[in-house]
Design a protein around this motif. Structure first.
Motif: not given
Length: 483
Positions: A252, A256, A302, A394, A396, A475
């Motif tokens: 995360q 960012t 990510g 973000y 998950s 994302t």
């Protein structure tokens, strides 16, 4: 491998437009109050760990195709750098018929010592793109290094530069002989200047040295302090300056956007010092997490989005090239590809290459202070080519996935529609090497071969009044074609 169809729908709901992020697309490079950076023909490259380089070429099927995919986009083979920690463990042996000679307890280990022969340089010379070769300075055997440098110059037609030593700030800890006495930025600078002159003179080449090559952040270990120590003689041998960087952190944090912007800004003063000399500044070695990467971070989608954003922000901040490091084959969490599987980060790098392909200028449309980013590329005449949009919120994989609208203004009045390709996956933790679906414009890259699979898919957005609105899920990224 069977693959599920990735959701690619592009939403244009009017209800979202009120909260849209708005970016004005300049009609011409140099206008609109934005800063602009000139682009190298191939701003994204690969760094290969020294001892592993022959294996990547000879034993990893996907290497050539992964590089060729970018050549097909840009018309130029991506640059490579051969170096890393093991370059300062390596001795040149003119008599060995092998590329490299070493022994390790386990295949996943890097060797503590190794030798390499002329065939190593001959192999590097087969690459059609530019090559930077890192040689040993830590062992303080300049005669051996000069012998290797002469072979590099003779055998590598596209040799861009030679670097002398990898991350010298760690040599005291590593017990390298050259750092047995006082060793600090000043003594390293004196050493670099001396070796740069002696090696450059021995090979008979000006503008042949990639100087710097530190990992600790500037200014203590930085180009500005090194430049201040250079005399006229050494300056003629230095082609450009390099720094290394491994931001680290959680998935995360890594992906960012404001965090990425700040991590690049650390180098702004150093880049400016180099640019004032008329030379280039590069990330000679970089990736997500040092030491080959972190299993829960580096192979994820990510990290792919970070790779994309990081390389673009580096280019925007006047970093000429970014070389993403590839370590031990089979023991490399951040690698873009391996023997058997693709890595998620390759997708992010590919999207960034697609934005900058054939472009001469790049600008950032955002301030770097929110999670929503925009970049625009321009051709040699200054005409806008493409825009890349990035939602770094973000996701998950659990709970609801938010979305964000992006509105582009200033579009050509006669335009009625724009095409776009989406970079997407199920979540930030999706991993290509574990069979998770990751796609760019509906396509994926096949394991082992790195060849594109699937059907290339363009989404279409209507243009009205010089504006178009796009929706990106958390994302995700979107490459918009303006032509």
């Amino acid at each position: 491998m069977a693959r599920a169809t990735v959701f690619l729908a592009l939403c244009f709901a009017a209800a979202q437009s009120a909260g849209a992020v708005t970016f004005a697309v300049p009609s011409k490079a140099g206008t609109g109050g934005y800063a602009y950076a000139p682009l190298d023909p191939a701003p994204i490259g690969i760094s290969f760990e020294f001892f592993a380089f022959p294996s990547y070429v000879a034993n990893v099927t996907g290497t050539n195709q992964c590089l060729a995919n970018w050549k097909d986009l840009t018309g130029v083979w991506p640059p490579i750098r051969i170096g890393g920690t093991t370059q300062d463990r390596a001795a040149y042996d003119a008599t060995t018929p092998a590329y490299v000679v070493y022994s390790v307890a386990k295949a996943a280990d890097a060797p503590a010592t190794l030798t390499f022969g002329p065939k190593f340089m001959t192999l590097a010379g087969t690459y059609a793109g530019t090559v930077v070769v890192g040689l040993n300075r830590g062992k303080n055997n300049i005669e051996n290094t000069i012998a290797a440098a002469k072979v590099a110059v003779a055998e590598i037609p596209n040799l861009l530069a030679i670097e002398l030593g990898n991350e010298p700030e760690y040599w005291v800890k590593d017990k390298q002989p050259i750092a047995s006495g006082t060793w600090n930025p000043a003594t390293d600078a004196a050493s670099q200047n001396d070796w740069n002159i002696r090696v450059g003179n021995a090979v008979g080449k000006m503008n042949i040295i990639q100087a710097g090559n530190w990992n600790d952040a500037p200014p203590a270990w930085g180009a500005a302090q090194l430049i201040a120590t250079e005399n006229t003689t050494v300056k003629q041998y230095v082609r450009h300056f390099a720094h290394h960087n491994y931001p680290g952190g959680s998935v995360q944090k890594l992906m960012t956007h404001p965090t990425t912007v700040k991590s690049i800004q650390v180098f702004d003063a150093d880049i400016a010092a180099v640019r004032r000399t008329g030379r280039e500044y590069v990330f000679g070695e970089t990736n997500s997490v040092s030491g080959g990467g972190a299993a829960g971070v580096s192979p994820t989608f990510g990290a792919a989005l970070w790779t994309m954003d990081y390389s673009l922000r580096a280019a925007f901040n006047n970093m000429s090239r970014t070389y993403f490091h590839h370590g031990t084959v089979g023991n490399c969490q951040y690698c873009f590809w391996g023997r058997r599987t693709m890595g998620a980060p390759y997708y992010g790098a590919h999207a960034a290459v697609a934005l900058m392909a054939g472009a001469s200028y790049l600008t950032a449309l955002d301030t770097g202070k929110t999670n929503y980013a925009g970049y625009a590329s321009f051709d040699a005449s200054g005409t806008p080519l493409r825009v890349l949009l990035y939602n770094s919120d973000y996701f998950s994989g659990s709970g609801s996935r938010t979305s964000q609208s992006f509105t582009l203004t200033g579009l050509t009045p006669t335009a009625t529609a724009l095409r776009a390709k989406r970079l997407t996956a199920a979540s930030a933790s999706s991993r290509a090497d574990q069979g998770n679906d990751i796609s760019f414009g509906g396509q994926y890259f096949r394991n082992v071969t790195c060849a594109a699979g699937g059907t290339e898919t363009y989404e279409t957005a209507a243009v009205a009044g010089g504006q178009a609105t796009f929706s990106l899920q958390a994302t995700e990224a979107l490459l918009v074609y303006l032509q």
